[in-house]
Write a protein that holds these residues in place. Structure first.
Motif, PDB file in Angstrom:
ATOM      1  N   SER A  95       0.807  -1.220   0.000  1.00  0.00           N
ATOM      2  CA  SER A  95       0.000   0.000   0.000  1.00  0.00           C
ATOM      3  C   SER A  95       0.841   1.272   0.000  1.00  0.00           C
ATOM      4  O   SER A  95       0.294   2.372  -0.090  1.00  0.00           O
ATOM      5  CB  SER A  95      -0.927   0.010   1.222  1.00  0.00           C
ATOM      6  OG  SER A  95      -1.744  -1.139   1.262  1.00  0.00           O
ATOM      7  N   VAL A  96       2.166   1.128   0.123  1.00  0.00           N
ATOM      8  CA  VAL A  96       3.059   2.284   0.187  1.00  0.00           C
ATOM      9  C   VAL A  96       3.569   2.609  -1.214  1.00  0.00           C
ATOM     10  O   VAL A  96       3.965   1.711  -1.962  1.00  0.00           O
ATOM     11  CB  VAL A  96       4.237   2.021   1.137  1.00  0.00           C
ATOM     12  CG1 VAL A  96       5.158   3.227   1.217  1.00  0.00           C
ATOM     13  CG2 VAL A  96       3.726   1.644   2.527  1.00  0.00           C
ATOM     14  N   CYS A  97       3.589   3.891  -1.568  1.00  0.00           N
ATOM     15  CA  CYS A  97       3.991   4.274  -2.918  1.00  0.00           C
ATOM     16  C   CYS A  97       4.948   5.467  -2.885  1.00  0.00           C
ATOM     17  O   CYS A  97       5.056   6.169  -1.876  1.00  0.00           O
ATOM     18  CB  CYS A  97       2.776   4.630  -3.765  1.00  0.00           C
ATOM     19  SG  CYS A  97       1.933   6.142  -3.247  1.00  0.00           S
ATOM     20  N   ARG A  98       5.623   5.671  -4.008  1.00  0.00           N
ATOM     21  CA  ARG A  98       6.405   6.892  -4.205  1.00  0.00           C
ATOM     22  C   ARG A  98       5.508   7.930  -4.858  1.00  0.00           C
ATOM     23  O   ARG A  98       4.766   7.619  -5.786  1.00  0.00           O
ATOM     24  CB  ARG A  98       7.616   6.630  -5.085  1.00  0.00           C
ATOM     25  CG  ARG A  98       8.471   7.872  -5.306  1.00  0.00           C
ATOM     26  CD  ARG A  98       9.712   7.600  -6.121  1.00  0.00           C
ATOM     27  NE  ARG A  98       9.426   7.442  -7.546  1.00  0.00           N
ATOM     28  CZ  ARG A  98      10.365   7.469  -8.501  1.00  0.00           C
ATOM     29  NH1 ARG A  98      11.629   7.641  -8.160  1.00  0.00           N
ATOM     30  NH2 ARG A  98      10.035   7.293  -9.759  1.00  0.00           N
ATOM     31  N   HIS A 111      10.224  14.222  -4.930  1.00  0.00           N
ATOM     32  CA  HIS A 111       9.560  12.969  -4.578  1.00  0.00           C
ATOM     33  C   HIS A 111       9.180  12.962  -3.098  1.00  0.00           C
ATOM     34  O   HIS A 111       9.763  13.698  -2.289  1.00  0.00           O
ATOM     35  CB  HIS A 111      10.452  11.765  -4.873  1.00  0.00           C
ATOM     36  CG  HIS A 111      10.758  11.571  -6.321  1.00  0.00           C
ATOM     37  ND1 HIS A 111      11.885  12.093  -6.913  1.00  0.00           N
ATOM     38  CD2 HIS A 111      10.065  10.931  -7.299  1.00  0.00           C
ATOM     39  CE1 HIS A 111      11.893  11.767  -8.197  1.00  0.00           C
ATOM     40  NE2 HIS A 111      10.807  11.066  -8.451  1.00  0.00           N
ATOM     41  N   GLY A 112       8.248  12.114  -2.762  1.00  0.00           N
ATOM     42  CA  GLY A 112       7.847  11.873  -1.390  1.00  0.00           C
ATOM     43  C   GLY A 112       7.283  10.467  -1.292  1.00  0.00           C
ATOM     44  O   GLY A 112       7.293   9.699  -2.256  1.00  0.00           O
ATOM     45  N   THR A 113       6.770  10.135  -0.124  1.00  0.00           N
ATOM     46  CA  THR A 113       6.145   8.829   0.101  1.00  0.00           C
ATOM     47  C   THR A 113       4.696   9.054   0.486  1.00  0.00           C
ATOM     48  O   THR A 113       4.344  10.089   1.055  1.00  0.00           O
ATOM     49  CB  THR A 113       6.885   8.062   1.217  1.00  0.00           C
ATOM     50  OG1 THR A 113       8.259   7.927   0.863  1.00  0.00           O
ATOM     51  CG2 THR A 113       6.288   6.675   1.425  1.00  0.00           C
ATOM     52  N   GLY A 114       3.839   8.113   0.167  1.00  0.00           N
ATOM     53  CA  GLY A 114       2.443   8.135   0.574  1.00  0.00           C
ATOM     54  C   GLY A 114       1.941   6.711   0.730  1.00  0.00           C
ATOM     55  O   GLY A 114       2.642   5.761   0.378  1.00  0.00           O
ATOM     56  N   PRO A 216      12.996   6.813   0.481  1.00  0.00           N
ATOM     57  CA  PRO A 216      13.865   7.944   0.835  1.00  0.00           C
ATOM     58  C   PRO A 216      14.447   8.617  -0.398  1.00  0.00           C
ATOM     59  O   PRO A 216      15.013   7.956  -1.279  1.00  0.00           O
ATOM     60  CB  PRO A 216      14.961   7.287   1.679  1.00  0.00           C
ATOM     61  CG  PRO A 216      14.984   5.863   1.224  1.00  0.00           C
ATOM     62  CD  PRO A 216      13.564   5.531   0.902  1.00  0.00           C
ATOM     63  N   SER A 217      14.277   9.921  -0.486  1.00  0.00           N
ATOM     64  CA  SER A 217      14.795  10.712  -1.607  1.00  0.00           C
ATOM     65  C   SER A 217      14.329  10.168  -2.951  1.00  0.00           C
ATOM     66  O   SER A 217      15.023  10.300  -3.959  1.00  0.00           O
ATOM     67  CB  SER A 217      16.329  10.776  -1.560  1.00  0.00           C
ATOM     68  OG  SER A 217      16.765  11.343  -0.341  1.00  0.00           O
ATOM     69  N   GLY A 218      13.148   9.544  -2.971  1.00  0.00           N
ATOM     70  CA  GLY A 218      12.597   9.034  -4.221  1.00  0.00           C
ATOM     71  C   GLY A 218      13.189   7.717  -4.670  1.00  0.00           C
ATOM     72  O   GLY A 218      12.909   7.254  -5.784  1.00  0.00           O
ATOM     73  N   ALA A 219      13.998   7.070  -3.828  1.00  0.00           N
ATOM     74  CA  ALA A 219      14.629   5.802  -4.188  1.00  0.00           C
ATOM     75  C   ALA A 219      13.623   4.654  -4.108  1.00  0.00           C
ATOM     76  O   ALA A 219      12.526   4.808  -3.558  1.00  0.00           O
ATOM     77  CB  ALA A 219      15.802   5.546  -3.247  1.00  0.00           C
ATOM     78  N   PRO A 220      13.972   3.468  -4.635  1.00  0.00           N
ATOM     79  CA  PRO A 220      13.081   2.312  -4.503  1.00  0.00           C
ATOM     80  C   PRO A 220      12.742   2.029  -3.050  1.00  0.00           C
ATOM     81  O   PRO A 220      13.498   2.375  -2.129  1.00  0.00           O
ATOM     82  CB  PRO A 220      13.902   1.171  -5.127  1.00  0.00           C
ATOM     83  CG  PRO A 220      14.777   1.854  -6.118  1.00  0.00           C
ATOM     84  CD  PRO A 220      15.144   3.170  -5.485  1.00  0.00           C
TER      85      PRO A 220
END
Length: 606
Positions: A95-98, A111-114, A216-220
């Motif tokens: 359920s976690v995405c970039r 980028h961020g996380t949601g 983190p920082s838009g990484a995988p």
């Protein structure tokens, strides 16, 4: 909506993030004395001795009694985890995405996380998506991660639809925004599930270990597993030890049951070295839920329905893991219980209770006053003597006036009915059977009698034995989907629910365990006609033997006439408003040709 230029967005985001860091440092400094006191106590006491009694009580309700080491992990005496912990973490991670933040011409700004918190709603930080325009051009990218061979998976990108719902608050630094149901690649959002949110405080205690799934920082996608500990709890925020990579804003923070306890949003900067952080800070989920509940009455009706899916979502994971506590209600409690209202949908739309076949009528359990219907607050139940379970339940749901009420802590026998006709702890204790609500807890919890209705749903008469792995996600989501996709009469719906009784049902502890459950939902459409849809779900593969072997489940939309044949109930004219009414069934079996398999809510035919 004010227009933001392509140069405004990065500058605004930098300012917002800087403001969050400044505020977090201010809070941290103000709490220095309290934090030192907490640290001193935790050095000699366990978390359950340091935290408040209320928070400890709530935390214990989230512990699965089948996990014998859970309490030892919380108090720091053990680091051992069941292997299933990793499986549960993988499920949560889906359920976690970039979040890829873009401008109006498609340029990537950051980028961020949601993460998903309902079937089509995502939670992230305000400083990531601070306005509708920022969301309009950005993307939620799922499966941005590597497989067992460290090879990248295919990214699934979904667009935001802030015009459906967009709620943001700078102080709590959160944004809730709607997502489209289908990606450009043809993937449905339901494939990624969602993380149910609990409104109660106390989902993790001071000193307890936490985990964070992040980009983190838009990484995988990566995960920090139990590396951090909670060191302080404020009214709206928590602090946990540092070390999280920069750029993880918008990540979910979990306890050991993979229940989301906070929304990570910033680090507390070191005042002596701006390149370092002292600790991290997250926004408490309970505070976000309180904010949303207060805001709900100000929203449009269709937005309220979407928001309800968050609170309903919390019910999905909140099955009864806590030891059973039996309460007592005297006869006075029931005196003013009006029960199910047949004209709830309107004078011209009477929906009476179903009638039973003559042989079944002889099996109905009578109350001490000779009546056959148990009336509660906004719902009613008819019980079977031989099966000691409900033949059916009938509930009126007023979606426009639902109230958020904490779960009850006790279960009750109904004093109006002989206990020999009610299944209690002797069936549900110390096994893999859960007390499955037939009338879902939140459905009758509306209006001025909401608290009483909530308590009423915790009667043994209102539960039916369901295997712990009986996944009710789609089952419980049916009513929410119908409400949000049909223009209803004043957002009202009537629902009948019950088990299918078969002679060959598995016998366990003297009770035959139903293998199937059915539901019929009725509402008024915009054209003034009734909408009647019927559903059937099976847990048959889960209860093949007394060991309750693992298996799959299926949910079907079927004809009302099929439910009548399977149950011996007669729903009168309702079958005439069924989208499957042109299909006739001649046997008690469900024929493949006349069912609609429900894999996702949009499969429903209305």
């Amino acid at each position: 909506m004010s227009h933001l230029s392509n140069h405004d967005l990065p500058r605004l985001k930098k300012n917002l993030a800087g403001r969050q860091e400044h505020n977090s440092l201010k809070r941290y400094i103000e709490r220095t004395r309290e934090r030192e006191y907490i640290a001193a106590k935790l050095s000699t006491h366990s978390p359950i001795e340091v935290d408040t009694s209320y928070r400890v009580a709530v935390r214990k309700t989230l512990i699965n009694p089948r996990d014998g080491l859970s309490m030892k992990r919380i108090i720091g005496e053990s680091d051992l985890l069941p292997v299933s912990y990793m499986q549960a973490g993988m499920k949560a991670s889906k359920s976690v995405c970039r979040i890829e933040i873009r401008d109006s011409v498609g340029r990537v700004l950051g980028h961020g996380t949601g993460f998903l918190i309902a079937p089509c709603l995502l939670l992230t930080n305000h400083h990531i998506l601070e306005c509708e325009e920022a969301a309009q051009f950005s993307l939620a990218q799922f499966s941005y991660e590597v497989d067992l061979n460290l090879m990248p998976l295919q990214i699934k990108s979904f667009r935001f639809v802030p015009e459906h719902l967009f709620i943001t608050d700078a102080k709590l630094d959160f944004t809730v925004v709607a997502l489209e149901n289908d990606s450009a690649e043809g993937t449905t959002l339901s494939e990624f599930g969602f993380l149910p949110l609990y409104p109660e405080s106390g989902k993790a205690l001071l000193g307890e270990s936490i985990s964070i799934i992040q980009h983190p920082s838009g990484a995988p996608k990566v995960v920090a597993v139990r590396e951090k500990k909670i060191i302080d709890v404020y009214d709206d925020f928590i602090n946990y030890t540092s070390g999280i990579l920069p750029g993880a804003s918008g990540s979910p923070v979990f306890n050991d049951e993979w229940v989301t306890i906070a929304l990570h949003h910033t680090g507390v900067p070191d005042p002596d070295d701006s390149s370092k952080y002292i600790v991290n800070e997250g926004v408490r989920i309970s505070s976000i839920m309180k904010y949303l509940n207060r805001l709900k009455p100000t929203l449009l009706e269709e937005q309220q329905v979407l928001l309800d899916s968050i609170f309903a979502g919390s019910e999905l994971a909140n099955y009864d893991r806590n030891p059973m506590v039996i309460g007592n209600l005297d006869m006075e409690w029931y005196e003013r219980s009006a029960g199910y209202d047949a004209i709830f949908l309107g004078e011209n739309y009477a929906v009476p209770l179903p009638t039973l076949r003559p042989d079944l009528r002889r099996d109905v359990a009578k109350l001490t006053n000779g009546k056959t219907v148990l009336d509660y607050t906004h719902f009613s139940i008819v019980m079977s003597k031989s099966r000691r379970l409900a033949y059916y339940t009938a509930v009126n749901i007023d979606g426009g006036h639902l109230v958020s009420v904490p779960r009850a802590r006790k279960w009750y026998y109904d004093s109006r009915l002989n206990r020999k006709y009610q299944c209690g702890p002797e069936l549900y204790n110390n096994n893999d059977i859960d007390r499955g609500h037939l009338v879902r807890r939140r459905d009758p919890v509306w209006g001025s009698l909401a608290k009483k209705a909530n308590e009423d749903t915790f009667h043994f008469t209102n539960c039916s034995p369901q295997h712990k792995n009986f996944n009710q996600m789609i089952w419980l989501d049916l009513e929410n989907y119908i409400l949000s996709n049909t223009e209803t009469y004043n957002l009202k719906v009537t629902v009948f629910t019950g088990p299918v009784f078969r002679e060959d049902d598995v016998l366990y502890r003297g009770v035959k365990i139903p293998a199937e459950f059915w539901k019929i939902a009725i509402m008024v459409k915009r054209d003034g006609n009734l909408s009647v849809t019927a559903y059937l779900q099976t847990q048959k593969n889960l209860i093949r033997d007394l060991d309750f072997a693992f298996g799959s489940y299926k949910t079907y939309q079927v004809a009302v006439s099929n439910i009548e044949i399977l149950t011996g109930l007669d729903f009168g004219d309702l079958r005439n408003y069924d989208p499957f009414r042109t299909i006739t069934a001649v046997t008690g079996d469900i024929e493949p040709a006349i069912v609609n398999v429900i894999n996702i809510p949009s499969d429903i035919r209305i």
